[in-house]
Design a protein around this motif. Structure first.
Motif, short mmCIF file in Angstrom:
data_model
loop_
_atom_site.label_atom_id
_atom_site.label_comp_id
_atom_site.label_asym_id
_atom_site.label_seq_id
_atom_site.Cartn_x
_atom_site.Cartn_y
_atom_site.Cartn_z
N LEU A 134 0.81 -1.21 0.00
CA LEU A 134 0.00 0.00 0.00
C LEU A 134 0.85 1.26 0.00
O LEU A 134 0.38 2.32 -0.43
N SER A 135 2.09 1.16 0.48
CA SER A 135 2.91 2.36 0.64
C SER A 135 4.04 2.49 -0.38
O SER A 135 4.61 3.57 -0.54
N ASP A 136 4.38 1.40 -1.07
CA ASP A 136 5.53 1.40 -1.98
C ASP A 136 5.08 1.02 -3.39
O ASP A 136 4.47 -0.03 -3.59
N ASP A 137 5.39 1.87 -4.36
CA ASP A 137 4.93 1.64 -5.73
C ASP A 137 5.44 0.33 -6.32
O ASP A 137 4.70 -0.39 -7.00
N GLU A 138 6.72 0.02 -6.09
CA GLU A 138 7.29 -1.21 -6.65
C GLU A 138 6.67 -2.45 -6.04
O GLU A 138 6.38 -3.43 -6.73
N ARG A 139 6.45 -2.43 -4.73
CA ARG A 139 5.85 -3.60 -4.08
C ARG A 139 4.37 -3.73 -4.47
O ARG A 139 3.83 -4.82 -4.56
N ARG A 140 3.71 -2.61 -4.73
CA ARG A 140 2.32 -2.66 -5.20
C ARG A 140 2.26 -3.24 -6.61
O ARG A 140 1.38 -4.04 -6.92
N ALA A 141 3.23 -2.87 -7.44
CA ALA A 141 3.29 -3.45 -8.79
C ALA A 141 3.58 -4.94 -8.70
O ALA A 141 3.02 -5.75 -9.47
N GLU A 142 4.45 -5.34 -7.76
CA GLU A 142 4.75 -6.75 -7.57
C GLU A 142 3.48 -7.52 -7.19
O GLU A 142 3.18 -8.57 -7.76
N ALA A 143 2.75 -6.99 -6.23
CA ALA A 143 1.51 -7.65 -5.79
C ALA A 143 0.50 -7.73 -6.93
O ALA A 143 -0.17 -8.75 -7.12
N SER A 144 0.38 -6.66 -7.70
CA SER A 144 -0.59 -6.64 -8.80
C SER A 144 -0.23 -7.66 -9.87
O SER A 144 -1.11 -8.36 -10.40
N ARG A 145 1.05 -7.75 -10.19
CA ARG A 145 1.49 -8.71 -11.21
C ARG A 145 1.32 -10.15 -10.73
O ARG A 145 0.92 -11.03 -11.50
N LEU A 146 1.61 -10.40 -9.47
CA LEU A 146 1.43 -11.75 -8.94
C LEU A 146 -0.04 -12.14 -8.94
O LEU A 146 -0.41 -13.26 -9.31
#
Length: 211
Positions: A134-146
């Motif tokens: 929720l706070s980090d763009d890269e980790r949000r992209a990772e979650a979305s792609r997974l």
């Protein structure tokens, strides 16, 4: 040097035992929404979904999602948050608007469609805290792609090769050498066990038909 991981996390082990190898998953994808659309929806998860006092079973039931593997680990707060965020992505198609194209072809999620939710809860949450999504763009992209990958969806505007390269670049588990090695070893053991079980089933069927 990375520490050796003697035993795989039980949440990751449960994920491995319940799912096919990632290489196989890349071969069964159909057109899905854009990563940015999923990421934006993920970032808008309501506070109620993140409330640790709200039952994961109740959230899944209210969203019409039955059979989530993550429910077995609902007492684990990371798993609960990860699954709740995945449930929100499905529920938001009714509460906000459908993704384009929608997450499910006929509007009724199948057990295979729900792997995206379990992937967030069991494959990613043990490695990256869902609050970081929720706070980090890269980790949000990772979650979305997974989520898209294990929902059987190819991100809009990308072919499988591009999507896979983008996922590999962000996969936090893959970047942890010791954890990645333990994960691969557990996956290998699971595949061997499945092959042996299938062979035993064929032998039993052959014996039965010959009697």
């Amino acid at each position: 040097m990375d520490d050796v991981v003697d035993e795989i996390d039980p949440r990751l082990a449960a994920w491995i035992d319940a799912t096919p190898a990632e290489d196989l998953q890349w071969g069964v994808l159909h057109a899905g929404p854009a990563v940015d659309a999923v990421a934006a929806r993920l970032a808008s998860v309501p506070r109620a979904f993140l409330d640790e006092g709200v039952s994961l079973v109740a959230l899944a039931s209210d969203a019409g999602l039955a059979g989530l593997l993550a429910v077995r680990f609902a007492a684990d707060e990371r798993v609960r948050r990860g699954a709740a965020i995945g449930i929100w992505l499905h529920a938001s198609e009714e509460l906000v608007e459908p993704f384009s194209p929608p997450l499910t072809r006929d509007g009724t999620p199948s057990p295979v469609d729900l792997r995206g939710v379990d992937a967030l809860a069991l494959r990613l949450a043990p490695v990256v805290d869902p609050l970081d999504w929720l706070s980090d763009d890269e980790r949000r992209a990772e979650a979305s792609r997974l989520f898209l990958l294990w929902s059987g969806l190819l991100p809009a505007g990308e072919d499988a090769q591009t999507a896979r390269a983008q996922w590999d670049e962000r996969d936090s588990l893959r970047r942890n050498a010791a954890l990645a090695e333990a994960f691969a070893e557990q996956r290998h053991r699971a595949e061997v066990a499945r092959a042996l079980a299938a062979a035993r089933a064929r032998e039993a069927a052959a014996r039965y038909s010959s009697e």
